[in-house]
Each structure stands twice: as structure tokens, then as C-alpha cells.
Motif scaffolding. Structure first.
Motif, short mmCIF file in Angstrom:
data_model
loop_
_atom_site.label_atom_id
_atom_site.label_comp_id
_atom_site.label_asym_id
_atom_site.label_seq_id
_atom_site.Cartn_x
_atom_site.Cartn_y
_atom_site.Cartn_z
N LYS A 59 0.81 -1.22 0.00
CA LYS A 59 0.00 0.00 0.00
C LYS A 59 0.85 1.27 0.00
N THR A 60 2.06 1.16 0.53
CA THR A 60 2.94 2.34 0.65
C THR A 60 4.34 1.98 0.17
N GLU A 61 5.15 3.00 -0.04
CA GLU A 61 6.55 2.76 -0.44
C GLU A 61 7.26 1.91 0.59
N GLU A 62 6.97 2.19 1.89
CA GLU A 62 7.64 1.45 2.97
C GLU A 62 7.31 -0.05 2.88
N GLU A 63 6.01 -0.34 2.65
CA GLU A 63 5.61 -1.76 2.55
C GLU A 63 6.24 -2.42 1.33
N ALA A 64 6.31 -1.67 0.23
CA ALA A 64 6.91 -2.22 -0.99
C ALA A 64 8.40 -2.52 -0.77
N LEU A 65 9.08 -1.58 -0.13
CA LEU A 65 10.52 -1.77 0.14
C LEU A 65 10.75 -2.97 1.05
N GLU A 71 10.67 0.13 -4.14
CA GLU A 71 9.49 0.97 -3.93
C GLU A 71 8.60 1.03 -5.17
N SER A 72 9.16 0.63 -6.33
CA SER A 72 8.35 0.67 -7.55
C SER A 72 7.23 -0.37 -7.53
#
Length: 230
Positions: A59-65, A71-72
Motif C-alpha cells: 500500500k505504501t513505499e515502505e511496505e513495498a521496500l 518501492e516501484s
């Protein structure tokens, strides 16, 4: 101050890479942020309906990272395998520059484009005998119109591909020339006149799409042997 640029979001637009997804499938959400001045253009995603069917959702850049190490991958989600066909999931994108600017997109769960089963069908007046291999008894000099039957789901397009790898005489030796059976693209077999009783002809049926879209456990080809009888 006059002449100073204002930083403001005018609107945002979210879209899904695929608006239809199969159970267990995944897709990406992407958002365009429109506005003036200097904007981060960052967003946060949420699932407004159907969240219980999400196996993974960044849902967020942090979760993606944390989950995908990039982050993409923000906005990427994967469904659980048991998500019911027909389920509609609604995703919302919220601008982090101006949380009053949001947009939603709906993703629908559909049946996979899949070949669930297929079989060779004998013409009227003939039957398939289930021996060590499937057998149809025929007479020399006849033409036999085989057909196929398939069970599919989604938009899978069934097209039969017929072939005959070999014809063998009663002694089990491969024949050639006029003593080799032929099969047309639509499944009509020509059994040579000169074949003696006990000769065999192997027929193969394959899906034109090969192994693409095969459901679990479905073989890449089906075979039947034509056995010449008096």
C-alpha cells in the motif's frame, strides 16, 4: 506572494494494469497525479472492498521496500487462490500531497483461460475400447472421421491438432508409402486398403496452444490406436 508558484494537486487518476484478474493472480495499480508547483506525487493505496481476498498488498513505499525490496512495487497486489470468481475489489489511491484528492478503480475476479479436459471422440458406429491403450477397431480401406470434445473456461480457444506418428503391420514393423495411414487437419483418417488384420495406426490429438493454459493434470496430448480387423 505575487508571482510565487502555488503547490497544489488538481486531481489524481488511478488505473489497474489489469482490470480482470484470476484467482491467485496479481496486478499493479498506478496513479497519475496532476497539479501545479512542486509536488511529491506520492500516493497511498487502500482496499475499500474485498481486502479479505488479498494475499499480498503493498500500500505504501515502505511496505513495498520491505516486502518486494523495491518501492516501484507500491500498489502491487496478489489474490488468494480461493478468491471466488465474480468478486469485485475496489482500490483507492490517496494523494500524499493533498489527502482530499482520491480516485478508485475496480478489479473483477474472472475464471482463468484454461483447458480443463479434452478427449478423442469416435464416429457413430465405432467405439473406443479401453485396453492398455485406447483402441478403435477399423477395416482396411475405410475413412474414419474422428472428432474432439473439450471443456474450457474463461476465453480459452480450443483448436484440435491431429497427427499420425506411425502405422505398423501385424508384425509390429512400421509401414511407409501407400501402406501408411494419413489424417487430415480436421481429423479424417484414411486407412490404407492393403493393411492386413492386426495392423495398427497411432493417432495423436494435441491442443493447438500446446501446454499454455492447461489445467493441472491435463496431458499435452491424447492418443488412440486404430486396429485393423477382418
Amino acid at each position: 506572494v505575487e508571482g510565487q508558484a502555488t503547490n497544489r494537486v488538481t486531481s489524481i487518476s488511478v488505473r489497474a494494469e489489469k482490470t480482470t484478474v484470476i484467482p491467485g493472480g496479481n496486478t499493479m495499480l498506478q496513479t497519475e497525479v496532476y497539479g501545479e508547483g512542486t509536488l511529491s506525487k506520492k500516493v497511498r493505496y487502500s482496499c475499500e472492498q474485498g481486502e479479505e481476498w488479498l494475499k499480498t498488498f503493498y500500500k505504501t513505499e515502505e511496505e513495498a521496500l520491505e516486502g518486494a525490496h523495491t518501492e516501484s512495487k507500491i500498489g502491487w497486489f496478489q489474490l488468494k487462490l480461493d478468491t471466488p470468481v465474480g468478486t469485485e475489489l475496489i482500490f483507492k489511491s490517496t494523494s500524499l500531497d493533498d489527502e482530499s484528492k482520491t480516485d478508485t478503480v475496480t478489479v473483477t475476479v474472472v475464471e482463468p483461460d484454461e483447458l480443463k479436459s479434452y478427449e478423442i471422440v469416435a464416429p457413430e458406429g465405432y467405439e473406443i475400447l479401453h485396453e492398455t491403450t485406447d483402441v478403435i477397431e477399423v477395416q482396411a480401406g475405410t475413412k474414419l472421421q474422428l472428432s474432439s470434445r473439450a471443456e474450457t473456461s474463461g476465453n480459452y480457444q480450443w483448436k484440435a491438432v491431429w497427427s499420425t506418428p506411425w502405422t505398423k503391420d501385424a508384425a509390429g514393423d512400421k509401414t511407409s508409402g501407400e501402406l501408411k495411414a494419413t489424417i487430415s487437419t480436421d481429423g479424417e483418417v484414411t486407412v490404407p486398403e492393403g493393411l492386413g488384420a492386426g495392423s495398427t495406426i497411432r493417432i495423436l490429438l494435441k491442443p493447438e496452444a500446446g501446454d499454455v493454459g492447461l489445467a493441472e493434470g491435463v496431458p499435452t496430448s491424447k492418443a488412440v490406436v486404430l486396429r485393423v480387423v477382418e
